[in-house]
Design an enzyme around this catalytic site. Sequence first.
Site, short mmCIF file in Angstrom:
data_model
loop_
_atom_site.label_atom_id
_atom_site.label_comp_id
_atom_site.label_asym_id
_atom_site.label_seq_id
_atom_site.Cartn_x
_atom_site.Cartn_y
_atom_site.Cartn_z
N ASP A 34 0.84 -1.20 0.00
CA ASP A 34 0.00 0.00 0.00
C ASP A 34 0.87 1.25 0.00
OD1 ASP A 34 -2.26 -1.54 0.17
OD2 ASP A 34 -2.50 -1.28 2.33
N LYS A 56 -2.99 1.78 -2.26
CA LYS A 56 -4.23 2.04 -1.56
C LYS A 56 -3.98 2.99 -0.40
CE LYS A 56 -7.92 -0.90 -0.14
NZ LYS A 56 -8.76 0.26 -0.04
N MET A 170 -8.31 8.08 9.74
CA MET A 170 -8.89 8.66 8.51
C MET A 170 -9.87 9.77 8.85
SD MET A 170 -9.61 5.03 6.59
CE MET A 170 -10.13 4.21 8.08
#
Length: 256
Positions: A34, A56, A170
């Site tokens: 990632d 990602k 996040m």
Amino acid sequence: MNHVFLVGAGPGDPELLTVKALRVLQNADAVLYDSLVDPRILDLAPPHARRIDVGKRCGRHSASQADICRLLVEEARTGDKIVRLKGGDPMIFGRATEEMNALRAHGIGFTVVPGITAATAAAASLECSLTRRAVARSLHFLTGHGAEGGLPAHDWVSLTKSGGTLVVYMGSHTLGGLAAHFIEAGMPTDMPAVAVENASLLQQRTIHGTIASLPGAVEAAACGGPVLIMIGEALGDGAVVQVGEGQEELLFVNKK
Ligand SMILES: C[S@@+](CC[C@H](N)C(=O)[O-])C[C@H]1O[C@@H](n2cnc3c(N)ncnc32)[C@H](O)[C@@H]1O
């Protein structure tokens, strides 16, 4: 035998890899990684190992999850030693379930190697226990990212009443909305809150504030790296002190 290792790369600092992650990586023929994985960690794979960027990163998916699962299965079928390297811990907001299910569906065995998650790396760098005795009764890992980039449907009142430390992954782009929900649910506006960008790396930045002030401060900081938000009394300057025989009291020193 086809077998995949789902490996946690930790928060960034290569020294925070587990010994098992290092061993598996050093034996890899291919590494699917990632974008949050530090290049120095990729360098630990042997020179011949194919490095496959599946790019990602929350909000910026260069390959869809379905494509990643398909690729993982294809790679595993080559019979090579395949490492799927994920930032932090694969089981914490790492979409591990989808990848494990894809492997199971194709009869491919796998081993999960845990990694240090961003929350514990950030807590270490702040020298702050997230479960500080007499201050935080619980610890909650939350996503700040709901469907289509909006806010997730958390139970704001329960989380606020929990008296625990809230760690938001996040959440930097939705922090204003998150803070508004917590305050509306009864969280005091002076509740300590901290944002840590690039935890464990040399370029780490820490922004201290309160649940009311942090959204503006984070926006002003224009963070480009991954950001973790931590909220709760444990992030304040309180300390449990002995005030008498078997008696303790919580004192706040320079509380913001
Ligand atoms: C898709 S989640 C992956 C979490 C990862 N599996 C873990 O256990 O840390 C990505 C989010 O983790 C947090 N994160 C990951 N690495 C970080 C770091 N080094 N510093 C601060 N936050 C980090 C950020 O909130 C970022 O948006």
